[in-house]
Design an enzyme around this catalytic site. Structure first.
Site, PDB file in Angstrom:
ATOM      1  N   SER A 196      -4.247  13.197   7.941  1.00 21.61           N
ATOM      2  CA  SER A 196      -4.580  12.376   6.769  1.00 21.61           C
ATOM      3  C   SER A 196      -6.089  12.348   6.536  1.00 21.61           C
ATOM      4  CB  SER A 196      -4.064  10.956   6.977  1.00 21.61           C
ATOM      5  OG  SER A 196      -2.669  10.983   7.164  1.00 21.61           O
ATOM      6  N   TYR A 213       0.828  -1.216   0.000  1.00 23.98           N
ATOM      7  CA  TYR A 213       0.000   0.000   0.000  1.00 23.98           C
ATOM      8  C   TYR A 213       0.863   1.268   0.000  1.00 23.98           C
ATOM      9  CZ  TYR A 213      -2.585   3.968   1.516  1.00 23.98           C
ATOM     10  OH  TYR A 213      -3.072   5.238   1.583  1.00 23.98           O
ATOM     11  N   ASP A 256       0.464  17.719  -0.025  1.00 23.32           N
ATOM     12  CA  ASP A 256       0.649  16.816   1.123  1.00 23.32           C
ATOM     13  C   ASP A 256       1.883  17.128   1.967  1.00 23.32           C
ATOM     14  OD1 ASP A 256      -0.482  14.451   2.449  1.00 23.32           O
ATOM     15  OD2 ASP A 256       1.347  13.413   1.870  1.00 23.32           O
ATOM     16  N   CYS A 266      -8.100  14.730   5.795  1.00 27.01           N
ATOM     17  CA  CYS A 266      -8.826  15.842   6.413  1.00 27.01           C
ATOM     18  C   CYS A 266      -8.845  17.089   5.532  1.00 27.01           C
ATOM     19  CB  CYS A 266      -8.240  16.157   7.784  1.00 27.01           C
ATOM     20  SG  CYS A 266      -8.579  14.858   8.985  1.00 27.01           S
ATOM     21  N   LYS A 309       5.970   9.412   2.878  1.00 22.90           N
ATOM     22  CA  LYS A 309       5.908   9.577   4.333  1.00 22.90           C
ATOM     23  C   LYS A 309       7.242   9.183   4.966  1.00 22.90           C
ATOM     24  CE  LYS A 309       1.756  10.805   3.794  1.00 22.90           C
ATOM     25  NZ  LYS A 309       1.044  11.983   4.230  1.00 22.90           N
ATOM     26  N   ARG A 367      -7.277   5.307  -3.606  1.00 25.45           N
ATOM     27  CA  ARG A 367      -6.409   6.443  -3.925  1.00 25.45           C
ATOM     28  C   ARG A 367      -6.198   6.585  -5.425  1.00 25.45           C
ATOM     29  NH1 ARG A 367      -4.261   9.839   0.419  1.00 25.45           N
ATOM     30  NH2 ARG A 367      -5.203   8.854   2.227  1.00 25.45           N
ATOM     31  N   HIS A 425       3.800  17.974   7.167  1.00 23.55           N
ATOM     32  CA  HIS A 425       2.668  17.344   6.485  1.00 23.55           C
ATOM     33  C   HIS A 425       1.673  18.447   6.080  1.00 23.55           C
ATOM     34  CE1 HIS A 425      -0.715  14.045   6.801  1.00 23.55           C
ATOM     35  NE2 HIS A 425      -0.293  14.188   5.574  1.00 23.55           N
TER      36      HIS A 425
HETATM   37  P1  GTP Z   1      -4.225  12.602   2.777  1.00 27.30           P
HETATM   38  O1  GTP Z   1      -3.918  12.383   1.344  1.00 27.30           O
HETATM   39  O2  GTP Z   1      -4.601  11.340   3.481  1.00 27.30           O
HETATM   40  O3  GTP Z   1      -3.125  13.315   3.515  1.00 27.30           O
HETATM   41  O4  GTP Z   1      -5.596  13.465   2.849  1.00 27.30           O
HETATM   42  P2  GTP Z   1      -5.951  15.009   2.588  1.00 27.30           P
HETATM   43  O5  GTP Z   1      -5.683  15.780   3.820  1.00 27.30           O
HETATM   44  O6  GTP Z   1      -5.331  15.475   1.330  1.00 27.30           O
HETATM   45  O7  GTP Z   1      -7.546  14.971   2.432  1.00 27.30           O
HETATM   46  P3  GTP Z   1      -8.471  15.155   1.132  1.00 27.30           P
HETATM   47  O8  GTP Z   1      -8.429  16.530   0.572  1.00 27.30           O
HETATM   48  O9  GTP Z   1      -8.202  14.041   0.202  1.00 27.30           O
HETATM   49  O10 GTP Z   1      -9.912  14.957   1.786  1.00 27.30           O
HETATM   50  C1  GTP Z   1     -10.258  13.795   2.506  1.00 27.30           C
HETATM   51  C2  GTP Z   1     -11.763  13.662   2.637  1.00 27.30           C
HETATM   52  O11 GTP Z   1     -12.285  14.830   3.267  1.00 27.30           O
HETATM   53  C3  GTP Z   1     -12.457  13.534   1.294  1.00 27.30           C
HETATM   54  O12 GTP Z   1     -13.467  12.554   1.393  1.00 27.30           O
HETATM   55  C4  GTP Z   1     -13.048  14.894   1.067  1.00 27.30           C
HETATM   56  O13 GTP Z   1     -14.210  14.839   0.288  1.00 27.30           O
HETATM   57  C5  GTP Z   1     -13.318  15.406   2.477  1.00 27.30           C
HETATM   58  N1  GTP Z   1     -13.201  16.891   2.543  1.00 27.30           N
HETATM   59  C6  GTP Z   1     -12.188  17.646   2.069  1.00 27.30           C
HETATM   60  N2  GTP Z   1     -12.429  18.971   2.260  1.00 27.30           N
HETATM   61  C7  GTP Z   1     -13.625  19.048   2.889  1.00 27.30           C
HETATM   62  C8  GTP Z   1     -14.433  20.148   3.357  1.00 27.30           C
HETATM   63  O14 GTP Z   1     -14.085  21.323   3.231  1.00 27.30           O
HETATM   64  N3  GTP Z   1     -15.602  19.822   3.972  1.00 27.30           N
HETATM   65  C9  GTP Z   1     -16.015  18.521   4.121  1.00 27.30           C
HETATM   66  N4  GTP Z   1     -17.163  18.296   4.733  1.00 27.30           N
HETATM   67  N5  GTP Z   1     -15.295  17.461   3.674  1.00 27.30           N
HETATM   68  C10 GTP Z   1     -14.114  17.727   3.075  1.00 27.30           C
HETATM   69  C1  SPV Z   2      -1.727  10.177   4.419  1.00 29.46           C
HETATM   70  O1  SPV Z   2      -2.175   9.155   4.968  1.00 29.46           O
HETATM   71  O2  SPV Z   2      -1.476  11.239   5.043  1.00 29.46           O
HETATM   72  C2  SPV Z   2      -1.500  10.174   2.959  1.00 29.46           C
HETATM   73  C3  SPV Z   2      -1.682   8.931   2.243  1.00 29.46           C
HETATM   74  O3  SPV Z   2      -1.116  11.190   2.398  1.00 29.46           O
HETATM   75  S1  SPV Z   2      -0.322   7.877   2.410  1.00 29.46           S
HETATM   76  O4  SPV Z   2       0.660   8.226   1.387  1.00 29.46           O
HETATM   77  O5  SPV Z   2      -0.812   6.533   2.211  1.00 29.46           O
HETATM   78  O6  SPV Z   2       0.269   8.032   3.710  1.00 29.46           O
HETATM   79 MN    MN Z   3      -1.045  12.913   3.812  1.00 30.94          MN
END
Ligand code: GTP
Ligand code: SPV
Ligand code: MN
Length: 601
Positions: free
Chosen positions: A267, A216, A294, A269, A225, A385, A245
């Site tokens: 993550s 994964y 990220d 969020c 990471k 992803r 991050h």
């Molecule tokens: P990693 O890649 O794991 O680090 O995640 P990330 O922080 O880049 O999060 P990402 O933008 O992919 O959003 C993760 C989830 O949160 C998704 O299902 C989005 O639809 C949801 N999300 C993102 N922004 C918002 C927002 O402003 N409001 C709500 N309600 N949900 C959100």
């Molecule tokens: C996270 O989990 O914060 C990510 C996805 O950006 S991973 O690369 O799988 O850690």
């Molecule tokens: Mn991340």
């Protein structure tokens, strides 16, 4: 379809580009002697090599080709169902003393862990091809840029690394032939993808990573990471910079005034979504551009923080991505994208929960089983992803390759909190901002295995990624602040506060521009705010809420401080600091006292 596949034999001219550096050659020989692969494939990142590896992956069922008309040059990979997220409980920081790893990391003595891993790696690549991937993290001409080599027995890893990093010649050139040059040694083997033999281990003093038993992304794309954050944060402290991050975005006003902000959310969020946001109609003329989604590497330049994105692609959460929530992400993943663990429709397209339009009447789910809208199971895994090159992003910032980075006007911390935390507020000063980061909490998500939805402290969104003692990390932040003559302002946001009905109070996504605009106004010294115990808070009229379909009482609730909730929050801060066993800098303990005192005034 699974990751593990037998050896491949490339034609002449593919897989034979050995670097000249003797230290690399010796290391590869050592790993080959241990793991006993059938052959060694030296990656160069070329188109021809990529085409060959894709063809082999299709033959070996490592990839499924998607409908060329619907998603050109794109593929689906299904991971082992037991292997769909990061495994924090099996992630180790291996340092001579436990104190160096600190209270928030799993620790092992290096020699002991090396021995354990070497035992597992003995003969592990028999019958397989061993790939050697040269890559750099950071723009080609940046002083911060680091060289890494990853050895892997997974073609999926090679194909993903080509998207996520700058791979091939650029790394070999940057390394040169000095046998004493600095570079990261990463070894990855799938072994038998058994969760009981899955370990992600970091040896900061050796600039080395060994990852076994997983296929994964977050566990095996060792650039991300493992190097850019865990080893990166260790190097950053030693060398006086920050590895965080954080997304990095540019925001330009209709008058052409541009600011950059960096934001740390845990993550899943909202980093990718915030980094690509499209402002609502009312903000005509405002433009948001993406530097990174990220990871931010930030150094001090002219008294300011200057940020580069070390990555070359996005490894983003798929579910919830739609033309409504994130059109720029949708455009980015329409072609040349590697999908993992989404559903496959009968016409060879991809589908996931939250995609625009009606669900397909029938699909194959992420596990490879038949799926219909009546199925109880999700079609796509919640942590499915996409890996897509950043060049696909229609709003990629023009300065993304700039070696010196972009100047940061504001740092934003934010978590997923259904209560307590207001939509946005501003720290009084740098150390107060460090305190906001250090005491951040968020509900856990599907990005890591384990329970989802539990509030936990996740300082600076780095709990799973800080490669050394968290107390020293807080200290490092405080020291960096002393060296900044023009520090970024620090803010806290929460897109996820819920009302009594259990629904999100804030529409989020593009409308987060309204919060970003207030942050920029504060940087420009034009935004209004009221002083509160927790920091500078906007009142409803300080935010531009024109054309927003949210009731005034919801806005008041979003910006409100519930004193009872905050007494619990304060106790949470104290418990967290106590749980760290005396490593928290006195400056932050003092911040907690001052916060408690402000509530009593
Ligand atoms: P990693 O890649 O794991 O680090 O995640 P990330 O922080 O880049 O999060 P990402 O933008 O992919 O959003 C993760 C989830 O949160 C998704 O299902 C989005 O639809 C949801 N999300 C993102 N922004 C918002 C927002 O402003 N409001 C709500 N309600 N949900 C959100
Ligand atoms: C996270 O989990 O914060 C990510 C996805 O950006 S991973 O690369 O799988 O850690
Ligand atoms: Mn991340």
């Amino acid at each position: 379809m699974r990751n593990i596949a037998p050896a491949i034999s490339p034609p002449a001219g593919i897989g034979d580009r050995k670097p000249a550096n003797q230290a690399v050659l010796d290391w590869v020989q050592d790993v080959a002697k241990l793991t006993q692969p059938t052959n060694i494939f030296w990656c160069d990142g070329s188109d021809r090599e990529n085409a060959f590896l894709i063809e082999q992956s299709l033959q070996q069922n490592v990839l499924i080709k998607l409908n060329e008309k619907k998603v050109p040059r794109s593929y689906l990979h299904r991971s082992n169902p037991n292997d769909v997220a990061r495994v924090e409980q099996f992630t180790f920081i291996c340092t001579p003393t436990k104190e160096e790893a600190g209270p928030t990391n799993n620790w092992s003595e290096p020699a002991e862990m090396y021995l354990k891993l070497q035992t597992m790696l003995k003969g592990a690549m028999r019958g397989r091809t061993m790939f050697v991937i040269p890559y750099i993290m950071g723009p080609a001409d940046s002083l911060l840029t680091k060289v890494g080599f990853e050895i892997t027995d997974s073609k999926y890893v090679v194909l993903s690394m080509r998207i996520m990093t700058r791979m091939g010649d650029v790394a070999i050139k940057r390394l040169g032939d000095d046998a004493n040059a600095e570079w990261n040694r990463g070894v990855h083997s799938l072994l038998d993808v058994d969760p009981t033999r899955r370990f992600i281990c970091h040896f900061p003093q050796d600039n080395a990573i060994i990852s076994v038993g997983s296929g994964y992304g977050g566990n095996v794309l060792l650039s991300k990471k493992c190097l850019a954050l865990r080893i990166g944060s260790y190097l950053a402290r030693k060398q006086g910079w920050l590895a965080e991050h954080m997304l990095i975005l540019g925001v330009e006003s209709p008058e052409g005034k541009k600011h950059y902000v960096a934001a740390a959310f845990p993550s899943a969020c909202g980093k990718t979504n915030f980094a690509m946001l499209i402002p609502p109609k009312h903000f005509a003329g405002w433009k948001v551009t993406t530097v990174g989604d990220d990871i931010a590497w930030m150094q001090i330049r002219d008294g300011r923080l200057s940020a580069v994105n070390p990555e070359n692609g996005y490894f983003g959460v798929v579910p919830g991505t739609s033309y409504k929530s994130n059109p720029n992400a949708m455009k980015s993943i329409e072609h040349d994208t590697l999908y993992t663990n989404v559903a496959l429709t009968d016409d060879g397209d991809v589908w996931w929960e939250g995609k625009d339009g009606a669900p397909p009447a029938h699909a194959i789910d992420w596990r490879g089983n038949d799926w219909t809208p009546d199925s109880k199971e999700k079609a796509a895994h919640p942590n499915s992803r996409f890996a897509t090159p950043m060049g696909n992003n229609p709003v990629l910032d023009p300065d993304v390759e700039k070696g010196e980075g972009v100047p940061i006007s504001a740092i934003i911390f934010g978590g997923r909190r259904s209560d307590t935390m207001p939509l946005v507020f501003q720290a009084f000063d740098w150390n107060h901002g460090v305190y906001l980061g250090a005491t951040m909490a968020s509900e856990t998500t599907a990005a890591a295995t384990g329970a989802v939805g539990q509030v936990r402290r996740d300082p600076m969104a780095m709990l799973p990624f800080c490669g050394y003692n968290i107390g020293d990390y807080f200290r490092h932040w405080i020291e960096i602040g002393k060296r900044l003559t023009n520090p970024p302002l620090i803010f806290n946001v929460n897109w996820f506060r819920k009302g009594g009905d259990g629904k999100f109070l804030w529409p989020g996504f593009g409308d987060n521009m309204r919060v970003l605009k207030w942050i920029i106004d504060r940087c420009e010294k034009s935004g209004g705010a009221v002083e509160s115990p927790i920091g500078w808070l906007p009142s409803p009229h300080d935010l531009d809420l024109a054309d927003l379909d949210v009731e005034h009482k919801c806005v008041v609730e979003l910006l409100g401080i519930d004193h009872e909730e905050w007494q619990k929050e304060l106790a949470g801060h104290q418990n967290f600091f106590e749980s760290l066993g005396g490593v928290v800098p006195k400056e932050l303990l003092k911040q907690r006292e001052q916060l408690a005192a402000r509530f009593k005034q």
